[in-house]
Structures are given as C-alpha cells and as structure tokens.
Design a protein around this motif. Structure first.
Motif, PDB file in Angstrom:
ATOM      1  N   TYR A 169      -5.867  -3.257 110.203  1.00  0.00           N
ATOM      2  CA  TYR A 169      -5.373  -2.339 109.877  1.00  0.00           C
ATOM      3  C   TYR A 169      -5.254  -1.319 109.930  1.00  0.00           C
ATOM      4  CZ  TYR A 169      -9.784  -0.308 112.378  1.00  0.00           C
ATOM      5  OH  TYR A 169     -10.183   0.324 113.904  1.00  0.00           O
ATOM      6  N   LYS A 170      -5.041  -1.709 111.392  1.00  0.00           N
ATOM      7  CA  LYS A 170      -4.825  -0.303 113.342  1.00  0.00           C
ATOM      8  C   LYS A 170      -2.308  -0.315 112.823  1.00  0.00           C
ATOM      9  CE  LYS A 170      -8.352  -1.655 116.098  1.00  0.00           C
ATOM     10  NZ  LYS A 170      -8.375  -2.088 117.193  1.00  0.00           N
ATOM     11  N   VAL A 171      -2.374   0.909 112.719  1.00  0.00           N
ATOM     12  CA  VAL A 171      -1.391   0.711 112.798  1.00  0.00           C
ATOM     13  C   VAL A 171      -0.917   1.497 114.015  1.00  0.00           C
ATOM     14  CG1 VAL A 171      -0.279   1.282 110.782  1.00  0.00           C
ATOM     15  CG2 VAL A 171      -1.384   3.283 111.724  1.00  0.00           C
ATOM     16  N   ILE A 172       0.866   1.067 114.270  1.00  0.00           N
ATOM     17  CA  ILE A 172       1.828   1.816 115.641  1.00  0.00           C
ATOM     18  C   ILE A 172       3.019   2.713 115.982  1.00  0.00           C
ATOM     19  CG2 ILE A 172       1.922   1.187 117.726  1.00  0.00           C
ATOM     20  CD1 ILE A 172       0.612  -1.589 117.846  1.00  0.00           C
ATOM     21  N   SER A 173       2.792   3.510 116.209  1.00  0.00           N
ATOM     22  CA  SER A 173       4.172   4.147 116.703  1.00  0.00           C
ATOM     23  C   SER A 173       4.263   4.711 117.830  1.00  0.00           C
ATOM     24  CB  SER A 173       3.911   5.939 114.702  1.00  0.00           C
ATOM     25  OG  SER A 173       2.802   6.141 115.529  1.00  0.00           O
ATOM     26  N   VAL A 188      -0.366   8.731 111.568  1.00  0.00           N
ATOM     27  CA  VAL A 188       0.739   7.574 112.553  1.00  0.00           C
ATOM     28  C   VAL A 188       2.064   8.490 113.203  1.00  0.00           C
ATOM     29  CG1 VAL A 188       2.641   5.539 111.898  1.00  0.00           C
ATOM     30  CG2 VAL A 188       0.678   5.684 110.443  1.00  0.00           C
ATOM     31  N   THR A 189       1.993   9.787 112.766  1.00  0.00           N
ATOM     32  CA  THR A 189       2.718  10.709 113.351  1.00  0.00           C
ATOM     33  C   THR A 189       2.148  11.207 115.003  1.00  0.00           C
ATOM     34  OG1 THR A 189       3.682  12.115 111.352  1.00  0.00           O
ATOM     35  CG2 THR A 189       2.902  13.366 112.954  1.00  0.00           C
ATOM     36  N   LEU A 201      -8.239  13.022 111.737  1.00  0.00           N
ATOM     37  CA  LEU A 201      -7.667  11.620 110.908  1.00  0.00           C
ATOM     38  C   LEU A 201      -8.116  10.405 110.269  1.00  0.00           C
ATOM     39  CD1 LEU A 201      -4.524  13.111 112.116  1.00  0.00           C
ATOM     40  CD2 LEU A 201      -5.714  14.557 110.836  1.00  0.00           C
ATOM     41  N   VAL A 202      -6.757   9.224 110.082  1.00  0.00           N
ATOM     42  CA  VAL A 202      -7.035   8.126 109.737  1.00  0.00           C
ATOM     43  C   VAL A 202      -7.173   7.333 110.602  1.00  0.00           C
ATOM     44  CG1 VAL A 202      -6.701   6.357 108.109  1.00  0.00           C
ATOM     45  CG2 VAL A 202      -5.798   8.461 107.924  1.00  0.00           C
ATOM     46  N   PRO A 203      -8.421   7.119 110.807  1.00  0.00           N
ATOM     47  CA  PRO A 203      -8.914   5.545 112.204  1.00  0.00           C
ATOM     48  C   PRO A 203      -7.773   4.625 112.445  1.00  0.00           C
ATOM     49  CG  PRO A 203     -10.429   5.394 110.463  1.00  0.00           C
ATOM     50  CD  PRO A 203      -9.933   6.956 110.225  1.00  0.00           C
ATOM     51  N   GLY A 204      -7.727   5.099 113.941  1.00  0.00           N
ATOM     52  CA  GLY A 204      -6.717   3.354 114.215  1.00  0.00           C
ATOM     53  C   GLY A 204      -5.130   3.119 114.297  1.00  0.00           C
ATOM     54  N   ALA A 205      -4.474   4.509 114.619  1.00  0.00           N
ATOM     55  CA  ALA A 205      -3.403   4.964 114.542  1.00  0.00           C
ATOM     56  C   ALA A 205      -2.678   4.662 116.317  1.00  0.00           C
ATOM     57  CB  ALA A 205      -3.163   6.059 113.559  1.00  0.00           C
ATOM     58  N   VAL A 247      -4.051  -5.153 113.820  1.00  0.00           N
ATOM     59  CA  VAL A 247      -2.321  -4.543 113.726  1.00  0.00           C
ATOM     60  C   VAL A 247      -2.053  -5.207 112.710  1.00  0.00           C
ATOM     61  CG1 VAL A 247      -1.220  -3.614 114.727  1.00  0.00           C
ATOM     62  CG2 VAL A 247      -2.511  -4.208 116.528  1.00  0.00           C
ATOM     63  N   ALA A 248      -2.008  -4.174 111.901  1.00  0.00           N
ATOM     64  CA  ALA A 248      -1.363  -4.205 110.435  1.00  0.00           C
ATOM     65  C   ALA A 248       0.276  -4.070 110.005  1.00  0.00           C
ATOM     66  CB  ALA A 248      -2.202  -3.484 109.429  1.00  0.00           C
ATOM     67  N   ALA A 249       0.902  -3.007 111.293  1.00  0.00           N
ATOM     68  CA  ALA A 249       2.153  -2.508 111.328  1.00  0.00           C
ATOM     69  C   ALA A 249       2.727  -1.239 111.869  1.00  0.00           C
ATOM     70  CB  ALA A 249       2.206  -2.014 109.671  1.00  0.00           C
ATOM     71  N   VAL A 250       3.535  -1.712 112.625  1.00  0.00           N
ATOM     72  CA  VAL A 250       4.342  -0.977 113.317  1.00  0.00           C
ATOM     73  C   VAL A 250       5.515   0.144 112.121  1.00  0.00           C
ATOM     74  CG1 VAL A 250       5.656  -0.387 115.404  1.00  0.00           C
ATOM     75  CG2 VAL A 250       4.454  -2.324 115.407  1.00  0.00           C
TER      76      VAL A 250
END
Length: 485
Positions: A169-173, A188-189, A201-205, A247-250
């Motif tokens: 569920y985590k995302v990387i930016s 994500v920002t 905010l939404v956790p996991g970013a 990790v779900a997405a970058v």
C-alpha cells in the motif's frame, strides 16, 4: 493539479513555507479599487493558493486572451509565459475549440460515465490509448490533475489487494515534488509547506531525493550518468528498507515541476523501470504538466524512453478550454477488474464530461494539423539557448528544463551557489520580482518551493520572436533585482 501558484500580483500565495510568491503592485494591472467588480471579488472570491490580503489594493483581473497574450481589465497586454498554469498549449482565442464545446453542448451537454458511456468519451479514450506507449489501453477520466493522481493512488492499492497482496500500500515520490491537493495526492506530494496545514495525511507515502543535479554533491555534479544512477538507486534503497511486499507504486514526473524543472539525468528512467520491475512495484508517470507537447511528445515518457504502468494527465489535454484529466492504465493493471463483479468503486460526477471530451478531441486535431509537438521539438534548442544568454547575469545560477518548460535558478553567489532564503527570498521574490515581471509585461512564475526560480512554460505556438522578448524582459528585471540586493 501539479502546478499550484504563479508569479502574478495577488494571484499567488505568500506567507507559509513552500508557497510561491505573489504581491499586488498597484497601478493599471489591477481592477481599480472601488469598482463594483473589484469590491465583489474582495468580498466573495477566494483565490486559489492566494494570500487574500494581497487583494486589498485591488484584484488583478484578466479579461481576454489571444494567441500567446492576455489582457487585464485596464487593457494592458502581457505575454503568457506560463500558458495560464501550464495549460493553454494551443494558445488563447482558438475559436475552433470554443465551437467544438458549443456543438457538443447543443447535442448532449452532460451525462455521467457511471454505468453509461457517450461518444465523446469513447472517442477520446480510444485516441489517447492509441497515442500512449506500450499497453496503456484503458482510460479513466477525471476533471483535473489532482483527481488523476488520486485515481492512480487508489487504483494501485486495490490492484495489489486483488492480487492477494494487501500489504502493498505504500507509495514513493520525490522531495519537493508536487502531485496535487486532494488528500491522497497531497500525501504523495513532497512539499512540506503545502502538507503541514492538513496533516495527518494518508499514511504510507515516502520520499526520495529528486534529480536536482545543480545542488548535487561535487563528486556527482560533473557526471550526469553517475548522478542519475545514484538518484534512481535511492528508490531501490527505500523499497528494500520498507520491504518490497509493502510498496505499491512509485510516482514520478518526467520533468519535476516544483523546485524548478528538474529533468531526468541520462539513464535515470531506464534504471527506475528496472528497479520497479525487479521489486514488482508499479511505476506511475505523473504527466499532468508534461503531457500534450510540453516536453515534445504527446506523452513525455516517450521523450525519455520508458513505459510506465499508469500515466496521469490533465492540463494540456483540452488546452484549458474545458476541464478534463485522465489516468491511463496498462492492460496488466486493468486485467483483474475485467471479470465478474470486481469494481473500481471510484468516480467523479464530471469525469469525462461530454463537452470537455469533445474539446479535447478538437484540441488534439489542432496538435495534428499544426504539428505542435514537432514545433516544440524543433524549437526547444532555440528556447534553451535564448534563456542561456542570461547566464551572464550575476544573479542567474542555472538554466534547466526541457521542451517548452524551463526554470532559471537565482543565486546570491554563482561560484558557491549560495541561495536566497527567508527574508531575502521574501524581499526578492514577493517584494520585487513578482510585481516587476508582471509590470514589465510577462506573466510567469517566481517560485520558492525549493531554491528560488523563475519558471517559464509558454504556449506551444510561440517561436524565436517570443523567446527573444521573454529573455529581454527577464534580463531587465533580473538585472534590476541584482542592484537591489
């Protein structure tokens, strides 16, 4: 919306960390104080990303656009050096786009895509899928960029649940990157000042370093390939630290907007794609700004040679003549939604609006008829070389970007690359540059979400005469700025 504020009097925020500057200089470029419309604006209109007190002296009001110019309520003309907000690719006043909107409104003004379809959305989805790289064949329509990023974020999480891997569920930016204002997109920002007022905010970013080679360590600064490898590898380090199964997405912009137009170093996206494939992580190309010719191609991932799993886009799709955005999805990501009762429980009332879709189709017709992407590719080197003339000014540290998307970083010392911060940035950007550029006839952005920069993204219809005019205005204002330090 990946671009958030602009260097125009009263049309940009100030005060909180990370905000882009704005100030009202007074004079002819604001609606005169005391008029009924000015009073109404100050009483009732809430400007986006705007320091509302900046409107006390009058509200800057734009009333008309034609080609690459806009006019204010007092009749003064300005070069639109930012395409509105990285939006008006085909230029202002294109009657063919207005007429497309009128025709569609007269035939079917509105119907939702909730369980139904209509011809404009079908036709536009097919066209975007044909233009997209690889197997990005499914199009989920939104009304703007933040919604497109929100869609990709939610879709990535549900995709992995459907794969039997709910822990992903985590995302990387990247640091300083801007991906939108809705809660998920804001998570994500990577601009702290934009996020702080709305936390938690939404956790996991999670965040990794961006591709600002101008501020890289000296051992990497002179070797772009090595720097690109290092920057990409930081994504892998974070994936391995958090655990690939989480990790779900970058999320990455082809050219990062916030901080000032950071292009990817050579080999960067090739390496990122390898990393995502190795760890089974989705790659989202956030092209809300960069798509539709801003870098050169319809989709900027093509300019840099990578195929993502999703593309988010919006701004230039209809050149601003009607709001629309989209998330393009690969066959792989769509596949588990194609069977049985599985549903993506997500949507927007005005997503894929018939009028907006019809205007987008007409806009893409203009792209083909006038070869706007070819024009950008042909003229981009001239735009760069024209702006690079400004290197002779002591305040100009770096000129960077791609296509018709550039930033000029301002420094106190060219040798040490000492930047402006705190009161100096406030005085330089908000106190002088923002009003001075506008007074000189150039609408653009003076931004301090990273180190101070002036950003430019003119309509794709401009050429060398406009490049020269922009450079001359910048030269005069930046030269004066240096004398005021």
């Amino acid at each position: 919306m990946t671009g958030s504020s602009v260097s125009v009097p009263g049309g940009a925020p100030g005060g909180a960390p990370g905000e882009a500057p704005g100030a009202v200089p007074g004079g002819a470029n604001v609606t005169p104080r005391g008029t009924a419309r000015d009073d109404a604006a100050r009483r009732h209109l809430w400007g986006h990303f705007t320091r509302q007190s900046a409107w006390d002296a009058g509200v800057p009001t734009l009333v008309r656009g034609e080609g690459h110019h806009v006019w204010d309520a007092a009749g003064r003309r300005y070069i639109d050096g930012l395409s509105g907000l990285f939006v008006v690719q085909a230029g202002h006043g294109r009657r063919v786009l207005a007429e497309a909107a009128a025709r569609q409104a007269g035939e079917l003004a509105y119907f939702p895509l909730w369980s139904f379809a209509h011809p404009p959305a079908i036709d536009l989805a097919e066209r975007l899928a044909d233009l997209a790289p690889g197997d990005l064949n499914r199009v989920f329509f939104t009304t703007g960029g933040s919604e497109a990023v929100e869609t990709a974020f939610k879709l990535a999480k549900q995709y992995w649940k459907l794969q039997g891997r709910p822990g992903k569920y985590k995302v990387i930016s990247r640091n300083i990157a801007y991906h939108g204002t809705t809660h998920g997109a804001l998570s994500v920002t990577g601009v702290p000042g934009f996020k702080a007022p709305f936390e938690p905010l939404v956790p996991g970013a999670f965040k990794v370093p961006n591709t600002d080679i101008y501020r890289a360590s000296e051992d990497l600064r002179d070797d772009p390939k090595a720097f690109g490898r290092w920057a990409a590898d930081q994504i892998e380090v974070l994936i391995e630290t958090e655990g690939p199964d989480s990790v779900a997405a970058v999320f990455l912009e082809p050219v990062q907007n916030a901080g000032g137009c950071f292009p990817p170093p050579p080999g960067y996206f090739e390496r990122v794609r390898e990393i995502c494939d190795r760890h089974d992580v989705l790659l989202v190309s956030d092209e809300v700004i960069c798509a539709f010719g801003r870098i050169g191609s319809i989709f900027a991932c093509d300019d840099f040679g990578y195929v993502p799993d999703m593309i988010t886009c919006a701004k230039g799709m209809a050149s601003g003549y009607s709001p629309i955005g989209a998330c393009l999805v690969s066959d792989r990501v769509y596949e588990p939604f194609a069977h049985g009762s599985t549903t993506f429980a997500h949507g927007y009332t005005f997503g894929g609006h018939p009028v907006s879709a019809a205007v987008a189709m007409a806009n893409l017709d203009l792209f083909e008829e006038e070869d706007l992407t070819g024009r950008v590719k042909e003229n981009a080197p001239a735009f760069r070389s024209t702006l690079e003339r400004l290197h002779d000014l002591p305040i100009v540290g770096d000129v960077r970007g791609a296509g018709y998307f550039y930033a000029i970083e301002l420094v106190r010392d060219k040798v040490t690359r000492e930047t402006f911060s705190g009161d100096d940035a406030e005085r330089l950007l908000r106190g002088f540059l923002t009003p001075a550029l506008f007074e000189a006839g150039l609408y653009c952005r003076a931004d301090d979400r990273g180190d101070p920069v002036v950003q430019l993204a003119p309509p794709l219809t401009v050429g060398q005469p406009e490049f020269d005019e922009i450079e001359q205005i910048l030269r005069g204002v930046l030269s004066e700025a240096w004398t005021r330090l």
